[in-house]
Motif scaffolding. Structure first.
Motif, mmCIF file in Angstrom:
data_model
loop_
_atom_site.group_PDB
_atom_site.id
_atom_site.type_symbol
_atom_site.label_atom_id
_atom_site.label_comp_id
_atom_site.label_asym_id
_atom_site.label_seq_id
_atom_site.Cartn_x
_atom_site.Cartn_y
_atom_site.Cartn_z
ATOM 1 N N LYS A 127 1.840 6.399 -7.306
ATOM 2 C CA LYS A 127 0.578 6.910 -7.839
ATOM 3 C C LYS A 127 0.745 7.826 -9.058
ATOM 4 O O LYS A 127 -0.035 7.751 -9.999
ATOM 5 N N LYS B 235 0.836 -1.203 0.000
ATOM 6 C CA LYS B 235 0.000 0.000 0.000
ATOM 7 C C LYS B 235 0.877 1.261 0.000
ATOM 8 O O LYS B 235 0.588 2.234 -0.692
ATOM 9 N N GLU B 236 1.951 1.231 0.786
ATOM 10 C CA GLU B 236 2.863 2.380 0.836
ATOM 11 C C GLU B 236 3.559 2.582 -0.512
ATOM 12 O O GLU B 236 3.710 3.716 -0.987
ATOM 13 N N GLU C 234 1.103 4.118 -2.987
ATOM 14 C CA GLU C 234 0.969 5.566 -2.795
ATOM 15 C C GLU C 234 2.152 6.299 -3.424
ATOM 16 O O GLU C 234 1.993 7.352 -4.055
#
Length: 249
Positions: free
Chosen positions: A192, A185-186, A189
């Motif tokens: 992105k 998830k990190e 991000e």
């Protein structure tokens, strides 16, 4: 210090100008005093000065002809002459400044000050350009923490990212895979702004490195490195629509 070369066929004029620079403009360093254009050309090539104080009327070769000896002069010229009718022509030769003989000390100081201001502005401009380029380069990279420190990676060289509990494997085009102490998830991000897509809970892929989509076995994609990555049922419809959108661009 401002490196300078002084060129004038009048010996007395040269000595006076050197004295004036030493007395009133100590930031200027006269590296050579030349009595003709040919010696001046040689001195310029040898010392690579920032400033050339150049007389116009000289035997054999005048100041304008001296400048023409250089395809792209890297120095600034301050013409010194007793004849103000040369002023217009001097500036056509991209003269930085023009001083009439006998050279007035205040005019000389003002000319040198103008050069310093121009130099600082140019240096500031070059620094700004460098900083902008550096920011662009940094913006185009991502910082990945490693055991040794931090790897600044080009996102275009990342093929895919695979979750491994609280860690993440990063697969590259140009180096071995790397285990990063960050969750997927990190990493998602972080990536992105670039062309990455989360296919399911354990895989993030670079859309630019997809080789093909295969319908069999519930649907999966083949990556540029030969690996196969399954697509979750919840993501399949949106992902296929995205692929079609990319294809139609």
């Amino acid at each position: 210090m401002i490196k300078a070369v002084l060129i004038d066929d009048e010996k007395n004029a040269l000595e006076v100008l050197r004295w004036q620079l030493t007395t009133f403009c100590p930031q200027v360093q006269p590296l050579a005093l030349c009595h003709n254009a040919q010696d001046g050309i040689a001195a310029i090539r040898k010392y690579d000065p920032e400033l050339v104080f150049l007389d116009i009327e000289m035997p054999k070769k005048n100041g304008f002809e001296l400048i023409e000896a250089f395809d792209t002069p890297a120095f600034n010229v301050i013409f010194t002459t007793a004849y103000d009718q040369f002023a217009v022509r001097a500036f056509k030769y991209a003269a930085f400044d023009f001083l009439l003989k006998p050279v007035d000390a205040e005019d000389l100081k003002a000319a040198v000050l103008r050069f310093e201001q121009k130099k600082k502005a140019t240096e500031r401009s070059q620094i700004d350009i460098l900083l902008r380029q550096l920011r662009q380069d940094q913006a185009a990279k991502v910082a990945l923490p490693t055991q040794d420190g931090i790897l600044f990676a080009d996102p275009g060289n990342i093929i895919r990212c695979e979750s491994s509990s609280n860690y993440c494997w990063i697969y590259f085009t140009n180096q071995p895979k790397l285990l990063i102490a960050k969750t997927l998830k990190e990493i998602e991000e972080m990536l992105k702004p670039f062309s990455f897509y989360r296919l399911h809970h354990s895989h993030l892929v670079n859309l630019r490195h997809i080789s093909r989509y295969v319908k069999a076995d519930g649907g999966y994609i083949e990556m540029a490195d030969g690996s196969n990555v399954a697509i979750s049922r919840q993501k399949k419809e949106a992902f296929i629509a995205l692929l079609l959108q990319q294809e139609n661009r």
